[in-house]
Design an enzyme around this catalytic site. Structure first.
Site, PDB file in Angstrom:
ATOM      1  CB  VAL A  84       4.441  -5.365   0.856  1.00 49.10           C
ATOM      2  CG1 VAL A  84       5.458  -5.429  -0.281  1.00 49.10           C
ATOM      3  CG2 VAL A  84       5.121  -5.629   2.176  1.00 49.10           C
ATOM      4  CG  PHE A 121     -10.880   8.199  10.793  1.00 51.04           C
ATOM      5  CD1 PHE A 121     -11.184   6.905  10.378  1.00 51.04           C
ATOM      6  CD2 PHE A 121     -11.788   9.212  10.499  1.00 51.04           C
ATOM      7  CE1 PHE A 121     -12.364   6.625   9.699  1.00 51.04           C
ATOM      8  CE2 PHE A 121     -12.988   8.942   9.820  1.00 51.04           C
ATOM      9  CZ  PHE A 121     -13.265   7.643   9.419  1.00 51.04           C
ATOM     10  CB  THR A 134      -1.205   5.040  13.684  1.00 56.08           C
ATOM     11  OG1 THR A 134      -0.287   3.953  13.840  1.00 56.08           O
ATOM     12  CG2 THR A 134      -2.380   4.848  14.613  1.00 56.08           C
ATOM     13  N   GLY A 171       0.675  -1.767  -1.550  1.00 60.47           N
ATOM     14  CA  GLY A 171      -0.693  -1.235  -1.567  1.00 60.47           C
ATOM     15  C   GLY A 171      -1.705  -2.259  -2.040  1.00 60.47           C
ATOM     16  CE  LYS A 209       5.661   1.845   4.205  1.00 65.39           C
ATOM     17  NZ  LYS A 209       4.327   2.180   3.742  1.00 65.39           N
ATOM     18  N   GLY A 253      -2.536   4.998  -2.193  1.00 67.52           N
ATOM     19  CA  GLY A 253      -3.872   5.551  -2.419  1.00 67.52           C
ATOM     20  C   GLY A 253      -4.806   5.024  -1.362  1.00 67.52           C
ATOM     21  CE  LYS A 313       5.794   0.217   0.547  1.00 64.14           C
ATOM     22  NZ  LYS A 313       5.689   1.178  -0.564  1.00 64.14           N
ATOM     23  CD  GLU A 344      -1.174  -8.621   0.234  1.00 63.52           C
ATOM     24  OE1 GLU A 344      -1.265  -9.838   0.369  1.00 63.52           O
ATOM     25  OE2 GLU A 344      -0.254  -8.065  -0.399  1.00 63.52           O
TER      26      GLU A 344
END
Lengths: 336, 201
Positions: free
Chosen positions: A148, A11, A92, A150, A121, A316, A221, A145
């Site tokens: 890679v 979180f 996490t 964002g 990742k 973000g 990525k 999704e």
């Protein structure tokens, strides 16, 4: 109305972004016939569980005030194993050394017949095939999704929107921090060290920037793209990586004299000796890959559609939540 | 202009154009267009094209204007061919010897070019040697070099333009550069591959 019960494991910024997105998008989801009910949220201290649906606003407030979501000492792994739900949102922090704790969480979710959506990742860059095998074995969905680019859709673009095309190669800027540093160095003629300090102050770069500036994040990525789109079986260690720490302002000026900019480009090519590398490259100023700021960009070379380019915010809280929500909705639509 | 740490204002050493693109027979391929005049007699066209094949030219187009006559009553013919061995003068001599009138000759050098950036101790790792290793191949050469040295003991940056006969040879030249750069601990920054989205500036 289709009800799907979710847990949010982790979180931090991303987890809270998802909670916010679910609150904001309630009406939209209802009109789409979906009831996404969060039955548990956990962080490293514990969990809050409510089978009737966790109060997301209160949860975000509590996290802000006390630093933890926990209302009980139930840990993440127990939530995944014991709370009855369909879908685990695993967000996490990334760990590139052994993928933990995310790797165990995801595997455990699959073994308990739960779908997984993640932005993490590390586990994918290290144990992609193991994760996919386990998901398949348990007949559950696994979507990532958000790992890679964002908010920028790339996996779903290649696999769904461009279905039928053979993807020949993908190249792009997959790390916003490096792009910010190189863009600022180009614009202001400042040194790498100076701009790095600036990026750290603005929160665009970590205190230990190694993961970003040495190209490790971009390489992870790329591994995910190579495995999921090109069906390769590679890990982070197969990628040839050069970062941006040696780039000088003079090199950027010399490139500018030739009408070029320097960008940290990740590229993966299909084929027997399929190349997979991350390195600084010269990009013509007018080329679609020459995006500035913290933007990410990817150019997919396809056999039928030709080149297709997407660009967007690579990081973000809300941007990442956007990618995660689209994965959750896709699973809801595709599961019975 | 760059300020060094010591507050010394040192101007960039700009060596752009220390070498100019020069024509070396056998290095570049060229596209030649020739306007010829042939007598209106059988076998003239074959005779005009024979020297081209003798000297290894690759004929790309022949326009034989049967329906036109020059004021001298000859038939104008335009040929376009590619030449990679620099034997243009031999072809001209042989044509003239065979009685073919050459009205005019136009030529255009064809080569592939790449710009790369180098970062590191470029000068102290013997720049001359780095260039020589490419120039000595015979199929590629460094045609331009700009170097910027901000301060003593700081890494320098350079942009290097390499020309070669074709893409394959250019690739070989880049392989050499990569190997030399690895030995000398220089960072090579190469351009992305050209694609349909590359816009020429």
């Amino acid at each position: 109305m289709k009800t799907i019960r979710l847990s949010i494991i982790g979180f931090g910024a991303v987890g809270q972004g998802i909670a916010n997105a679910l609150l904001q998008k309630q009406e939209y989801l209802e009109s789409a016939g979906l009831n996404l009910k969060v039955v548990a949220i956990s962080d490293s201290h514990g969990a809050c569980i409510d089978l009737d649906g966790v109060d997301l606003e209160a949860a975000i407030e509590r996290k802000k005030e006390s630093g933890s979501i926990a209302t009980s000492g139930v840990m993440s792994l127990e939530v995944i194993r014991d709370v009855d739900h369909e879908l685990v949102v695993e967000v996490t922090p990334t760990n590139i050394d052994n993928g933990e704790p995310g790797l165990t969480y995801m595997l455990e979710a699959f073994r308990h017949g739960r779908h997984v959506v993640t932005s993490n990742k590390g586990p994918l860059a290290l144990k992609y095939s193991q994760l996919c095998d386990e998901a398949k074995k348990n007949a559950v969905h696994f979507r990532y999704e958000a790992t890679v680019g964002g908010a920028m859709p790339i996996l779903n673009l290649a696999q769904d929107a461009l279905a039928g095309n053979k993807i020949i190669a993908i190249e792009g800027i997959l790390n916003g921090t490096c792009n910010y540093i190189l863009s600022r160095m180009t614009e202001e003629g400042l040194s790498y060290q100076h701009v790095l300090g600036e990026a750290q102050e603005l929160g665009y770069a970590e205190t230990d920037p190694t993961y970003d500036v040495e190209g490790i994040d971009a390489a992870c990525k790329l591994v995910i793209l190579a495995n999921s789109i090109f069906g390769m079986d590679v890990t982070y260690n197969n990628v040839e990586v050069t970062g941006i720490t040696r780039i000088t302002p003079e090199a950027l000026t010399l490139a500018g004299d030739e009408g070029m900019v320097i960008k940290l480009i990740g590229e993966v090519k299909d084929g027997e000796n399929g190349e997979i590398m991350v390195s600084p490259k010269l990009v013509p100023e007018q080329h679609p890959l020459a995006v500035g700021g913290t933007l990410n960009v990817a150019l997919l070379k396809t056999d039928m559609a030709g080149p297709v380019c997407v660009t967007g915010k690579g990081a973000g809280s809300m941007e990442t939540a956007s990618a995660i929500l689209s994965d959750i909705i896709a699973i809801c639509k595709n599961s019975h | 202009m760059l300020n060094t740490d010591k507050g010394v204002n040192k101007s960039n050493f700009n060596a752009t154009g220390i070498k100019c693109l020069k024509y070396i027979p056998g290095i570049y391929s060229m596209i030649v267009s020739m306007d010829l005049e042939l007598k209106d007699r059988p076998g003239q066209l074959v005779q005009a094209l024979k020297p081209l094949s003798t000297f290894g030219a690759n004929i790309m187009s022949v326009l034989h204007h049967h329906d036109q006559r020059t004021p001298r009553g000859a038939i104008p013919v335009q040929v376009v061919f590619q030449l990679t061995n620099g034997k243009l003068n031999d072809i001209i001599a042989e044509l003239e010897e065979g009685g073919v009138r050459i009205v005019c000759v136009g030529k255009k050098l064809m080569y592939e070019e790449v710009t790369v950036i180098l970062i590191g101790h470029i000068v102290h790792s013997d720049m001359g040697d780095t260039i020589d290793q490419i120039d000595s191949t015979g199929f590629a050469e460094v045609v331009s070099l700009s170097i910027s040295m901000p301060a003593i003991n700081e890494p320098s940056s350079a942009s290097l333009v390499i020309n070669a006969v074709d893409m394959a040879q250019l690739g070989k030249a880049l392989d050499i550069l990569r190997r030399v750069a690895l030995e000398k601990d220089l960072l090579v920054i190469e351009p992305i591959e050209k694609d349909q989205l590359s816009v020429k500036t």
